[in-house]
Design a protein around this motif. Sequence first.
Motif, PDB file in Angstrom:
ATOM      1  N   SER A  71      37.659  48.329  25.352  1.00 28.25           N
ATOM      2  CA  SER A  71      37.120  46.973  25.487  1.00 28.25           C
ATOM      3  C   SER A  71      38.125  46.013  26.105  1.00 28.25           C
ATOM      4  CB  SER A  71      36.660  46.435  24.125  1.00 28.25           C
ATOM      5  OG  SER A  71      37.763  46.007  23.359  1.00 28.25           O
ATOM      6  N   LEU A  72      39.412  46.384  26.059  1.00 31.08           N
ATOM      7  CA  LEU A  72      40.445  45.540  26.671  1.00 31.08           C
ATOM      8  C   LEU A  72      40.736  45.975  28.104  1.00 31.08           C
ATOM      9  CD1 LEU A  72      42.924  45.280  23.667  1.00 31.08           C
ATOM     10  CD2 LEU A  72      41.448  43.476  24.554  1.00 31.08           C
ATOM     11  N   GLY A  73      39.977  46.947  28.575  1.00 34.24           N
ATOM     12  CA  GLY A  73      40.127  47.360  29.970  1.00 34.24           C
ATOM     13  C   GLY A  73      40.967  48.602  30.180  1.00 34.24           C
ATOM     14  N   TYR A  74      41.342  49.279  29.095  1.00 32.74           N
ATOM     15  CA  TYR A  74      42.164  50.485  29.242  1.00 32.74           C
ATOM     16  C   TYR A  74      41.252  51.678  29.545  1.00 32.74           C
ATOM     17  CZ  TYR A  74      45.975  47.734  27.328  1.00 32.74           C
ATOM     18  OH  TYR A  74      46.923  46.760  27.135  1.00 32.74           O
ATOM     19  N   ASP A  75      41.594  52.401  30.603  1.00 33.12           N
ATOM     20  CA  ASP A  75      40.805  53.548  31.029  1.00 33.12           C
ATOM     21  C   ASP A  75      41.249  54.777  30.221  1.00 33.12           C
ATOM     22  OD1 ASP A  75      39.574  55.632  32.295  1.00 33.12           O
ATOM     23  OD2 ASP A  75      40.636  55.393  34.205  1.00 33.12           O
ATOM     24  N   LEU A  76      40.461  55.140  29.226  1.00 29.68           N
ATOM     25  CA  LEU A  76      40.874  56.216  28.314  1.00 29.68           C
ATOM     26  C   LEU A  76      40.963  57.567  29.028  1.00 29.68           C
ATOM     27  CD1 LEU A  76      38.941  55.407  25.020  1.00 29.68           C
ATOM     28  CD2 LEU A  76      41.090  54.478  25.855  1.00 29.68           C
ATOM     29  N   ASP A  77      40.046  57.818  29.963  1.00 30.95           N
ATOM     30  CA  ASP A  77      40.094  59.093  30.692  1.00 30.95           C
ATOM     31  C   ASP A  77      41.389  59.190  31.495  1.00 30.95           C
ATOM     32  OD1 ASP A  77      37.666  59.874  29.714  1.00 30.95           O
ATOM     33  OD2 ASP A  77      36.544  59.049  31.399  1.00 30.95           O
ATOM     34  N   GLY A  78      41.715  58.107  32.155  1.00 33.72           N
ATOM     35  CA  GLY A  78      42.940  58.085  32.960  1.00 33.72           C
ATOM     36  C   GLY A  78      44.177  58.250  32.095  1.00 33.72           C
ATOM     37  N   LEU A  79      44.180  57.564  30.947  1.00 43.06           N
ATOM     38  CA  LEU A  79      45.328  57.656  30.032  1.00 43.06           C
ATOM     39  C   LEU A  79      45.484  59.085  29.502  1.00 43.06           C
ATOM     40  CD1 LEU A  79      45.048  54.412  27.890  1.00 43.06           C
ATOM     41  CD2 LEU A  79      46.928  55.037  29.407  1.00 43.06           C
ATOM     42  N   ARG A  80      44.355  59.684  29.132  1.00 42.07           N
ATOM     43  CA  ARG A  80      44.372  61.055  28.607  1.00 42.07           C
ATOM     44  C   ARG A  80      44.917  62.004  29.665  1.00 42.07           C
ATOM     45  NH1 ARG A  80      39.063  61.209  27.510  1.00 42.07           N
ATOM     46  NH2 ARG A  80      39.163  59.957  25.655  1.00 42.07           N
ATOM     47  N   ARG A  81      44.447  61.796  30.904  1.00 42.70           N
ATOM     48  CA  ARG A  81      44.889  62.641  32.024  1.00 42.70           C
ATOM     49  C   ARG A  81      46.392  62.493  32.241  1.00 42.70           C
ATOM     50  NH1 ARG A  81      40.492  61.334  35.051  1.00 42.70           N
ATOM     51  NH2 ARG A  81      41.608  59.588  35.971  1.00 42.70           N
ATOM     52  N   SER A  82      46.850  61.262  32.285  1.00 42.32           N
ATOM     53  CA  SER A  82      48.276  61.014  32.538  1.00 42.32           C
ATOM     54  C   SER A  82      49.130  61.601  31.424  1.00 42.32           C
ATOM     55  CB  SER A  82      48.560  59.510  32.626  1.00 42.32           C
ATOM     56  OG  SER A  82      47.687  58.919  33.521  1.00 42.32           O
ATOM     57  N   ALA A  83      48.700  61.374  30.169  1.00 43.57           N
ATOM     58  CA  ALA A  83      49.479  61.868  29.020  1.00 43.57           C
ATOM     59  C   ALA A  83      49.569  63.392  29.065  1.00 43.57           C
ATOM     60  CB  ALA A  83      48.839  61.416  27.712  1.00 43.57           C
ATOM     61  N   MET A  84      48.457  64.048  29.349  1.00 45.09           N
ATOM     62  CA  MET A  84      48.458  65.514  29.379  1.00 45.09           C
ATOM     63  C   MET A  84      49.350  66.024  30.506  1.00 45.09           C
ATOM     64  SD  MET A  84      46.856  66.862  26.884  1.00 45.09           S
ATOM     65  CE  MET A  84      47.159  68.502  27.483  1.00 45.09           C
ATOM     66  N   LEU A  85      49.246  65.386  31.677  1.00 49.85           N
ATOM     67  CA  LEU A  85      50.049  65.865  32.822  1.00 49.85           C
ATOM     68  C   LEU A  85      51.542  65.675  32.562  1.00 49.85           C
ATOM     69  CD1 LEU A  85      48.053  64.743  35.993  1.00 49.85           C
ATOM     70  CD2 LEU A  85      48.699  67.067  35.381  1.00 49.85           C
ATOM     71  N   VAL A  86      51.901  64.510  32.068  1.00 50.42           N
ATOM     72  CA  VAL A  86      53.325  64.230  31.819  1.00 50.42           C
ATOM     73  C   VAL A  86      53.864  65.166  30.737  1.00 50.42           C
ATOM     74  CG1 VAL A  86      54.954  62.494  30.976  1.00 50.42           C
ATOM     75  CG2 VAL A  86      53.172  61.833  32.561  1.00 50.42           C
ATOM     76  N   ALA A  87      53.071  65.376  29.691  1.00 44.12           N
ATOM     77  CA  ALA A  87      53.527  66.220  28.574  1.00 44.12           C
ATOM     78  C   ALA A  87      53.564  67.695  28.949  1.00 44.12           C
ATOM     79  CB  ALA A  87      52.617  66.012  27.367  1.00 44.12           C
ATOM     80  N   ALA A  88      52.712  68.083  29.896  1.00 47.77           N
ATOM     81  CA  ALA A  88      52.615  69.510  30.241  1.00 47.77           C
ATOM     82  C   ALA A  88      53.870  70.002  30.960  1.00 47.77           C
ATOM     83  CB  ALA A  88      51.387  69.742  31.110  1.00 47.77           C
TER      84      ALA A  88
END
Lengths: 243, 296
Positions: free
Chosen positions: B173-190
């Motif tokens: 609701s504050l404008g954070y793109d959850l799909d994008g965040l999930r993608r970025s977190a997974m890629l960085v952590a991988a």
Amino acid sequence: MSKLDGMIVVEGLRAGYGDGPDILHGLDLRVAAGEIVTILGPNGCGKSTLLKAIGGFVPPRAGNVYINAQDATAVPVHRRVRTHHVGFVPQTDNVFTTLSVADNILLGARFLVATERRQRFAALMKSYPSLANKRDRRASALSGGERQLLSIARALIADPAVLLLDEPSAGLSPVMMDEVFDEIVRIRDRTGMTILMVEQNAAQALAVSERAYVLSLGRVAIEQRASELLDNPELAGLYLGAH
Amino acid sequence: MFEFSLHVATIAALYGLLALSLNLQTGFAGLVNFGQIALFGCGTYGAALAFNNQFGPVVGLLLGLVLVSLVALFFARLGRSLGSDYWGIATLAIGQILLTIATNETWLTGGAQGISGLPQLFTGSTRLQGHLILFSVTLALLAATWWLFHRLTQSKFGLSLRLMREEPQFAASLGYDLDGLRRSAMLVAAVPAALSGFLFAHYMTFVGPDQLFSTETFVVWTMVVIGGLGSHAGVVVGAILTQMLFAAVPFAKDFFALPSEYVAAMRLTLIGGGLLGFLLLRPQGLIPEKVGSIRG
């Protein structure tokens, strides 16, 4: 009336959760620019679902939602802040208790450039001295009313054209309730913002609203000027389950 | 004894990378990944497949990174349509699918026999010197990952991840793109997980499906829970402590004159007992997550 006439226009909205039955059954609603409108109704009538569908949290199964004269029906919730200038104030768990008051407000400034962010933050601190005094304290230290103001301030920093509030008085003391409702009127008077809220406290909400919709079983049962609604015998009937 | 200690320290550092990776996903982004070992496996099998096809370690590293990116993106994509609990189960299932492929596609992976004979990455004048260099490189990588993840989680990105973890709907609701965040977190952590796998493959000179058993995921989970979810320092401490305990098991076996088959059982008991004990008695771990002001 064309769909450009209102800041929020909902047409034939059907919505529900998952594979479950429809909660909203072809509902129509209009809120003009700068208006304060309240959605009332007994528990389970679909008030919060309607607000969530307008905010984008619940995808419509049929019908359309227009915000600020733009079709928002298929726009994901996270984009509505930017493309449709929508601010949302959730009912509960609406502050990030592990962060400071200032950081909580800045969470809403995601799309602002640094100078704009600073200016709006400073303006909000002027508008909310009680928050300014506690800006560096954790949000967990705030009272229920202060948390609600913080949640509103966070939505305001993005300078929305439309503000959606989900039961802003929930869990507040009568004194804090009055303060929150007074603040809602001040915001509208100061900014000309369109405000749509869902409320259980009918009397206080109607006192600050221009119009109200009363829902029953996912449909609009009454649409009336707020000042006249409290005298409407149908209202008590709906709350007592007579319809 | 020095060589044994060096081995324990090297494995602890490799697990430390895995623990930092899982901590970014679960501790910060709230992505409860039960298929962490699959990310590690991309690194090990990247190295092994390149070696099997007469390519050098650089190709193996790149292959591992490509594989892990694809798996991480697939994990993230699943998160769009699944709730967090179902997502966790799905990651476990994907880990098991990759294990099945590694076990049965003999033409590609060597099947249950695995692929052996991978070269040591670093060859000093002695084998020990090679191992010392590998340990130093792993330690440097661990420190770099720690520093990078610390910076990331103190930034606006880190705040977004924590907001997604705590209140996803509110974040949206504050404008954070959850799909994008999930993608970025997974890629960085991988990436560190795959690097850990790549180094492990060349250190052990062997890659096999038994390295992808889901119990390995729970070893990493134990390290993270013991150390403290959301604490970079904590999970590294958790990795070191767990690895030290594992190393002490054979000595305990000798001390108490227990049969050899007790070693594996004792290690499993340590994992289960440690996990349960900390979850019940100290859920915040040894070094709890620091909360406070982030201005990004």
